[in-house]
Every structure is written in C-alpha cells, then in structure tokens.
Design a protein around this motif. Structure first.
Motif, PDB file in Angstrom:
ATOM      1  N   UNK A 112       0.843  -1.183   0.000  1.00 31.94           N
ATOM      2  CA  UNK A 112       0.000   0.000   0.000  1.00 31.94           C
ATOM      3  C   UNK A 112       0.887   1.245   0.000  1.00 31.94           C
ATOM      4  N   UNK A 113       0.610   2.136  -0.921  1.00 33.44           N
ATOM      5  CA  UNK A 113       1.383   3.378  -1.012  1.00 33.44           C
ATOM      6  C   UNK A 113       0.618   4.513  -0.324  1.00 33.44           C
ATOM      7  N   UNK A 114       1.322   5.255   0.508  1.00 31.20           N
ATOM      8  CA  UNK A 114       0.727   6.430   1.136  1.00 31.20           C
ATOM      9  C   UNK A 114       0.524   7.495   0.066  1.00 31.20           C
ATOM     10  N   UNK A 115      -0.692   8.014  -0.001  1.00 30.63           N
ATOM     11  CA  UNK A 115      -1.034   8.988  -1.033  1.00 30.63           C
ATOM     12  C   UNK A 115      -0.172  10.248  -0.897  1.00 30.63           C
ATOM     13  N   UNK A 116       0.304  10.728  -2.025  1.00 30.62           N
ATOM     14  CA  UNK A 116       1.050  11.991  -2.059  1.00 30.62           C
ATOM     15  C   UNK A 116       0.065  13.134  -2.313  1.00 30.62           C
ATOM     16  N   UNK A 117      -0.104  13.975  -1.317  1.00 34.70           N
ATOM     17  CA  UNK A 117      -1.074  15.067  -1.391  1.00 34.70           C
ATOM     18  C   UNK A 117      -0.332  16.399  -1.406  1.00 34.70           C
ATOM     19  N   UNK A 118      -1.005  17.432  -1.935  1.00 31.48           N
ATOM     20  CA  UNK A 118      -0.380  18.750  -1.974  1.00 31.48           C
ATOM     21  C   UNK A 118      -1.305  19.779  -1.335  1.00 31.48           C
ATOM     22  N   UNK A 119      -0.824  21.005  -1.261  1.00 32.75           N
ATOM     23  CA  UNK A 119      -1.578  22.069  -0.595  1.00 32.75           C
ATOM     24  C   UNK A 119      -2.895  22.357  -1.308  1.00 32.75           C
ATOM     25  N   UNK A 120      -2.929  22.168  -2.613  1.00 30.14           N
ATOM     26  CA  UNK A 120      -4.173  22.420  -3.353  1.00 30.14           C
ATOM     27  C   UNK A 120      -5.277  21.469  -2.894  1.00 30.14           C
ATOM     28  N   UNK A 121      -4.939  20.206  -2.743  1.00 27.50           N
ATOM     29  CA  UNK A 121      -5.943  19.238  -2.290  1.00 27.50           C
ATOM     30  C   UNK A 121      -6.447  19.602  -0.904  1.00 27.50           C
ATOM     31  N   UNK A 122      -5.540  20.016  -0.029  1.00 34.44           N
ATOM     32  CA  UNK A 122      -5.934  20.411   1.308  1.00 34.44           C
ATOM     33  C   UNK A 122      -6.870  21.620   1.271  1.00 34.44           C
ATOM     34  N   UNK A 123      -6.581  22.576   0.400  1.00 34.49           N
ATOM     35  CA  UNK A 123      -7.432  23.751   0.260  1.00 34.49           C
ATOM     36  C   UNK A 123      -8.811  23.358  -0.265  1.00 34.49           C
ATOM     37  N   UNK A 124      -8.844  22.392  -1.182  1.00 40.66           N
ATOM     38  CA  UNK A 124     -10.132  21.939  -1.709  1.00 40.66           C
ATOM     39  C   UNK A 124     -10.964  21.271  -0.619  1.00 40.66           C
ATOM     40  N   UNK A 125     -10.306  20.458   0.221  1.00 36.37           N
ATOM     41  CA  UNK A 125     -11.020  19.827   1.320  1.00 36.37           C
ATOM     42  C   UNK A 125     -11.564  20.873   2.286  1.00 36.37           C
TER      43      UNK A 125
END
Length: 254
Positions: A112-125
C-alpha cells in the motif's frame, strides 16, 4: 521507494497491538492511546480479531497524521504485521479501510502506497468542509441555547491542551471531537458522518515533511479559535460567530 520498509513507529505503537494468534480470540494489549502512539503500555485485554484490526487501524492512522508514514512510500502488510506482532490479515484489512478513506492506495503485489497530497488538495477539502459546516453552524448559532454551548467547553479546552503538547496526532483527535460535538447539535447523523470523514481526510500528511508537522504555534492558534468561537456562541454574537467560523476554515489548509 521501498516496498517493504515499515514506518518507524515508537516501540509502544507496535506493542499496542502485539499478541494476536491465528485462532479465534487473540490476547493482545489494549488499543493505543487515542491519537497518540507513545505512552505506557496498557493492560492486557482479551479481544477478537476485529478488535485487533481496530487497534492496528488506530495505530496506522496515528502514524499517518504524525508523519511516521511517508507519502509516496509503499508498505507491505507482512512487514507491518511483523512490526505489530500480529498476522497479516488484520493489517491488510486495516490498510484496505485506509484506502477507502483516501489515505493509501493499493499497489498490486507490493502493498500500500501512502497517497502523495499537496496544498491544493488540502485547500479543496477545506472549501468543501466550509460549504457543509459553516451554514449549519450559523443556523445553530441562532437556535441553540447559550447553556448548551457552554457544555462543549471541556472539548475546546482539550484541543488547547493537545495543541500545547505540539503532538499533531493528539491534536487531530481532539479537533475532530470538538467539530463532531458542534455538528451533532443539528440532529443529523449523516451530516456528522460525512463532515467527520472530510475532516479526517484533511488531516492526512502532505507531501513535504514541514507540512506534516506544523509548528506548535499553529496548533495553539487553531485551538484558540475554538475557545473564541464558543465565547461568541454563548454571547449570541452572530457577527463574531460568522467572522470566526469563516476564518477558521480559511486557515484549515495550513
């Protein structure tokens, strides 16, 4: 990237789920402290396998929020199971749950690979959370008695205490508990479930190590907003409530 390296848990995290046997009712230590891996080893408690899975899931969530599992890394169920001292089955089940929550993705024949997230995704959430929670909270501000808001003060204080430790995992749990308690006043269980899931997703680590462990000052400031919000709700100052809640979500992507 490694396909087998387990996360560098503190020893207590692994001990918290050690002891599962392959037959029906393993004897394992109790679950790790909520939202916190380090700590004294809890007393031994007899539990069934689904409880072992729950303990593993909690430990993995804590490791994710705390930054002990690296975005982009692949972790194998057997390696994690060896670290925890359990069979691979409850680990796989826990990781599958994390996959449904958007924290990891399945890598066939590897793990299982830990998802690579960025600041844009966090802002969308944060934006989606605001669209759901802000209108509800403003409606509750007009209808919930001041005394009822006062009952939530211990939860706000708990976030302040967690922030003071600088432990992101502990703070994440107390932060979600505070928001759940507020939304539960709307009497809509589906709302609470959906909002809590979005909140949990917003707490998974970002790609950069610095974002995984925000400065203690940011946690303290976030917790202070909880207390200020309760003060405004108790005073029924709707203008301040509106300003605070919008600022709170504007800063949720930090």
């Amino acid at each position: 990237m490694s396909a087998t390296r387990p996360p560098e848990y503190p020893r207590e995290a692994a001990e918290g789920v050690r002891g599962e046997h392959t037959h029906g009712e393993p004897t394992v230590p109790g679950a790790p402290h909520t939202g916190h891996i380090p700590g004294p080893r809890p007393p031994v408690t007899a539990v069934r396998r689904h409880s072992v899975r729950g303990q593993v899931l909690q430990a993995l969530r804590t490791a994710l929020v705390g930054g002990q599992m690296t975005p982009g890394e692949v972790y194998s169920a057997p390696a994690l199971a060896e670290r925890f001292g359990v069979s691979a089955t409850p680990v796989r089940e826990a990781m599958q749950q994390l996959a449904t929550e958007g924290a990891v993705e399945v890598v066939p024949n590897r793990g299982f690979r830990v998802i690579e997230r960025d600041a844009r995704e966090l802002a969308e959430l944060a934006e989606v959370r605001a669209l759901i929670e802000v209108p509800v909270l403003l409606r509750l501000a007009r209808t919930v008695p001041a005394a009822r808001w006062g009952e939530l003060r211990p939860l706000a204080d708990a976030t302040a205490q967690a922030a003071a430790t600088g432990d992101r995992a502990v703070y994440a749990e107390s932060d979600r508990a505070f928001h759940r308690a507020i939304l539960s006043l709307a009497g809509n269980g589906q709302l609470v479930t959906i909002a809590d899931e979005l909140h949990r997703r917003s707490q998974w680590p970002l790609l950069t190590p610095a974002a995984q462990q925000p400065p203690r000052a940011l946690l303290v400031a976030d917790a202070a907003e909880h207390s200020a919000l309760l003060d405004a709700l108790i005073d029924q100052d709707l203008d301040v409530v509106s300003e605070l809640v919008r600022e709170h979500f504007a800063g949720a992507d930090r």
